[in-house]
Design an enzyme around this catalytic site. Sequence first.
Site, PDB file in Angstrom:
ATOM      1  N   ARG A 179       0.839  -1.214   0.000  1.00 10.87           N
ATOM      2  CA  ARG A 179       0.000   0.000   0.000  1.00 10.87           C
ATOM      3  C   ARG A 179       0.863   1.249   0.000  1.00 10.87           C
ATOM      4  NH1 ARG A 179      -2.525  -4.412   1.588  1.00 10.87           N
ATOM      5  NH2 ARG A 179      -4.795  -4.513   1.661  1.00 10.87           N
ATOM      6  N   ARG A 228      -6.123 -18.025  -9.579  1.00 13.20           N
ATOM      7  CA  ARG A 228      -6.875 -17.481  -8.437  1.00 13.20           C
ATOM      8  C   ARG A 228      -8.047 -16.624  -8.923  1.00 13.20           C
ATOM      9  NH1 ARG A 228      -2.671 -15.181  -4.201  1.00 13.20           N
ATOM     10  NH2 ARG A 228      -4.606 -14.977  -3.009  1.00 13.20           N
ATOM     11  N   ASP A 258      -3.943 -15.828   6.930  1.00 13.53           N
ATOM     12  CA  ASP A 258      -2.656 -16.292   6.396  1.00 13.53           C
ATOM     13  C   ASP A 258      -1.877 -17.138   7.403  1.00 13.53           C
ATOM     14  OD1 ASP A 258      -3.179 -14.974   4.035  1.00 13.53           O
ATOM     15  OD2 ASP A 258      -2.032 -13.186   4.564  1.00 13.53           O
TER      16      ASP A 258
HETATM   17  C1  S3P Z   1      -3.957  -9.230   1.745  1.00 15.44           C
HETATM   18  C2  S3P Z   1      -5.209  -9.686   2.017  1.00 15.44           C
HETATM   19  C3  S3P Z   1      -5.540 -11.105   2.212  1.00 15.44           C
HETATM   20  C4  S3P Z   1      -4.303 -11.939   2.530  1.00 15.44           C
HETATM   21  C5  S3P Z   1      -3.174 -11.612   1.603  1.00 15.44           C
HETATM   22  C6  S3P Z   1      -2.796 -10.137   1.682  1.00 15.44           C
HETATM   23  C7  S3P Z   1      -3.759  -7.784   1.514  1.00 15.44           C
HETATM   24  O1  S3P Z   1      -6.147 -11.600   1.042  1.00 15.44           O
HETATM   25  O2  S3P Z   1      -4.600 -13.305   2.463  1.00 15.44           O
HETATM   26  O3  S3P Z   1      -2.030 -12.378   1.939  1.00 15.44           O
HETATM   27  O4  S3P Z   1      -2.602  -7.316   1.545  1.00 15.44           O
HETATM   28  O5  S3P Z   1      -4.760  -7.097   1.314  1.00 15.44           O
HETATM   29  P1  S3P Z   1      -7.729 -11.370   0.777  1.00 15.44           P
HETATM   30  O6  S3P Z   1      -7.988  -9.964   0.998  1.00 15.44           O
HETATM   31  O7  S3P Z   1      -7.996 -11.798  -0.633  1.00 15.44           O
HETATM   32  O8  S3P Z   1      -8.408 -12.277   1.770  1.00 15.44           O
END
Ligand code: S3P
Length: 437
Positions: A31, A129, A323
Amino acid sequence: MVRKTLAKRIFPPNQLSGEIAVPGDKSISHRAIMLGSLAIGNSTISNLSAGKDCFSTMNCLRALGVKFARQTNEHQTLHIHGAGIDSIVEAKNVLNAGNSGTTMRLLSGILATRPFLSVITGDASLRSRPMKRLIEPLRSMGADVCGRAEDSYAPLVIKGRKLRGIRYNLPIPSAQIKSAILLAGLFAEGETIIEQTLVSRDHTERMLKLMGANIEHDGIHLCLKPLTAPLKPVDIIVPGDVSSAAYWLVAGAIHPNARIKLRNCGTNPTRTGIVDVLVAMKAKLKIENQRNQANEPAADLVIESSQLEATELSGDIIPRLIDEIPVLAVAACKAHGTTIIRGAGELRVKESDRIATTVKELARLGARIEELPDGMAIHGSTVLSGAEVKSHRDHRLAMSLAIAGLVARGETIVCDAQVAEISYPDFWTQFERLAGH
Ligand code: S3P
């Protein structure tokens, strides 16, 4: 191309001890790179994640015209010469998000608003995915986005244009989809309102606020007004990644002779499900020196050998530790009683099908573990025995199996162990150091 693979041999050490700083948080780093690129002015990001995923984000943005200067010192500092949304220009080639879902999904939200063509792809895992969950809300904002197999998968083709804000009920607790909508909403006409059923990580909301965006969020409701002035640049130190800390928290708790201190770890409540669950499982875990950093809470964590008790997990805790479930399954193997994890079907669409791969590989080590449609059941107090296990080229599985190897009898070999570099390039070095090798 010759790919370097690593088969890591692990023997259980007599002791696990030491103090480490876990790498900068991967989600916050993505971000910071993206929002710093959209700001006008120079941002300095220290303790940036050095994982391959964040390089994917940087490489895509570089191809879109953003200027970065990276110092490869111990502080992992990145200088971003932000020149605003208009400096994001058409790339001359297909963008490659590598293994990174966060790169592909968040960047698509930005690209959907830019008046040019973008094509974004990724590695075999990322191309399998789900992307419909991203395409649908962006389309209802007026975006022209499509994907392979009737919009199911990447590569994605995006013809950017002016979008309108939406009111959207997020059907899955995905921070990536939420963030893609918010990034698109920054440059859309009218406000964007998101209603969530379960709260997911809120790093985008926090950083947008820090950079001057007009965003209100109170847990499940979110309201963003489009930018009326460019985002302000930031100088931030990224807190350590609690998802990386999780490996050592579990290692320290299940090893019989352990004490590990993890310095400067992010403790954002949308991410600390692993801490809450380990404490509920009776782990000897202490949180020290709590502070605030980059509009994010951080602290030092200390873990010691513990006699864990089994637990049952489902509902709103799941997105707060999504995670960390593979490594939590390792903890459950050593806990007293049967641990049941449900409501975690999202694990099936991560870098691997983490329900299937975790169950299969831990079973090779003698775990008594059963696959459920949306989770797993793990019978505890198990003596694990070393064996050859596969990472399925999933970074989190490779590291979780390594932690299991620390308490398994004899030798454990983790194949394709190099994949840890996706989120944690120093993992194996720190592993050796804590194990006293
Ligand atoms: C993340 C959000 C999660 C997480 C990924 C990182 C992020 O995925 O599993 O490792 O940085 O926004 P999802 O938002 O698809 O659940």
